[in-house]
Scaffold this motif. Structure first.
Motif, PDB file in Angstrom:
ATOM      1  N   GLY A   1       0.817  -1.213   0.000  1.00 40.80           N
ATOM      2  CA  GLY A   1       0.000   0.000   0.000  1.00 40.80           C
ATOM      3  C   GLY A   1       0.848   1.258   0.000  1.00 40.80           C
ATOM      4  N   LEU A   2       1.905   1.267   0.805  1.00 43.41           N
ATOM      5  CA  LEU A   2       2.800   2.426   0.830  1.00 43.41           C
ATOM      6  C   LEU A   2       3.538   2.572  -0.498  1.00 43.41           C
ATOM      7  N   GLY A   3       3.912   1.444  -1.078  1.00 43.70           N
ATOM      8  CA  GLY A   3       4.559   1.491  -2.388  1.00 43.70           C
ATOM      9  C   GLY A   3       3.634   2.060  -3.447  1.00 43.70           C
ATOM     10  N   LYS A   4       2.382   1.658  -3.382  1.00 42.24           N
ATOM     11  CA  LYS A   4       1.392   2.167  -4.334  1.00 42.24           C
ATOM     12  C   LYS A   4       1.180   3.664  -4.133  1.00 42.24           C
ATOM     13  N   LEU A   5       1.092   4.083  -2.868  1.00 38.63           N
ATOM     14  CA  LEU A   5       0.942   5.515  -2.569  1.00 38.63           C
ATOM     15  C   LEU A   5       2.147   6.322  -3.049  1.00 38.63           C
ATOM     16  N   ALA A   6       3.313   5.693  -3.026  1.00 37.39           N
ATOM     17  CA  ALA A   6       4.531   6.363  -3.473  1.00 37.39           C
ATOM     18  C   ALA A   6       4.645   6.400  -4.989  1.00 37.39           C
ATOM     19  N   GLY A   7       3.669   5.791  -5.680  1.00 36.74           N
ATOM     20  CA  GLY A   7       3.659   5.848  -7.136  1.00 36.74           C
ATOM     21  C   GLY A   7       4.141   4.597  -7.833  1.00 36.74           C
ATOM     22  N   ASN A   8       4.460   3.549  -7.075  1.00 34.80           N
ATOM     23  CA  ASN A   8       4.866   2.290  -7.707  1.00 34.80           C
ATOM     24  C   ASN A   8       3.646   1.581  -8.279  1.00 34.80           C
ATOM     25  N   SER A   9       3.837   1.036  -9.449  1.00 33.47           N
ATOM     26  CA  SER A   9       2.784   0.241 -10.063  1.00 33.47           C
ATOM     27  C   SER A   9       2.785  -1.130  -9.406  1.00 33.47           C
ATOM     28  N   LEU A  10       1.638  -1.669  -9.181  1.00 32.00           N
ATOM     29  CA  LEU A  10       1.541  -3.037  -8.676  1.00 32.00           C
ATOM     30  C   LEU A  10       1.103  -3.971  -9.798  1.00 32.00           C
TER      31      LEU A  10
END
Length: 141
Positions: free
Chosen positions: A42-51
């Motif tokens: 979730g934090l990675g996604k918020l930081a702009g990483n694509s999942l």
């Protein structure tokens, strides 16, 4: 003869208590790891990483689900080693470290952005860092 019976009873009681402790600790660690890997994603996604992997997005719940499944398998492995291995803790730690390293291979070769690959690797390492020590400390040396 009663000494032998008492010793056998004590050993059986200790094994039952140890098994209960192992299961309880393993399930607790599994739940914590599931929350942690979901938070990492979730934090990675918020930081702009694509999942997205192979063009298909990974749902956050997928992180929790896979963490629960594979941590559960690790707990089953620990239960088997507790009964069969001469040194269950050592066997468990060595085996799970190898399995953790192998679990990173797909993350390295998957069709995804480098940031997504790194996020997947981080999720694996976070889960392992939570589950392996929690289970290992409940196994006999």
């Amino acid at each position: 003869m009663s000494v032998t019976a008492n010793t056998a009873t004590t050993t059986a009681a200790a094994t039952t208590t140890s098994t209960k402790s192992l299961v309880a600790g393993g399930l607790t660690a599994t739940a914590v790891a599931a929350v942690a890997t979901t938070a990492v994603a979730g934090l990675g996604k918020l930081a702009g990483n694509s999942l997205a992997v192979g063009g298909a997005p990974i749902q956050l719940s997928g992180f929790a689900l896979l963490t629960v499944v594979f941590s559960g398998l690790g707990l089953v492995l620990a239960l088997v080693l507790a009964r069969k291995a001469r040194r269950p803790r050592t066997a468990f730690v060595r085996t799970t470290l190898v399995l953790t390293a192998l679990s990173l291979v797909p993350d390295l070769v998957v069709d995804a952005a480098v940031s997504t690959r790194l996020l997947l690797i981080l999720a694996h390492l976070v889960a392992a860092a939570i589950v392996i020590p929690a289970i290992a400390r409940r196994l006999h040396v």
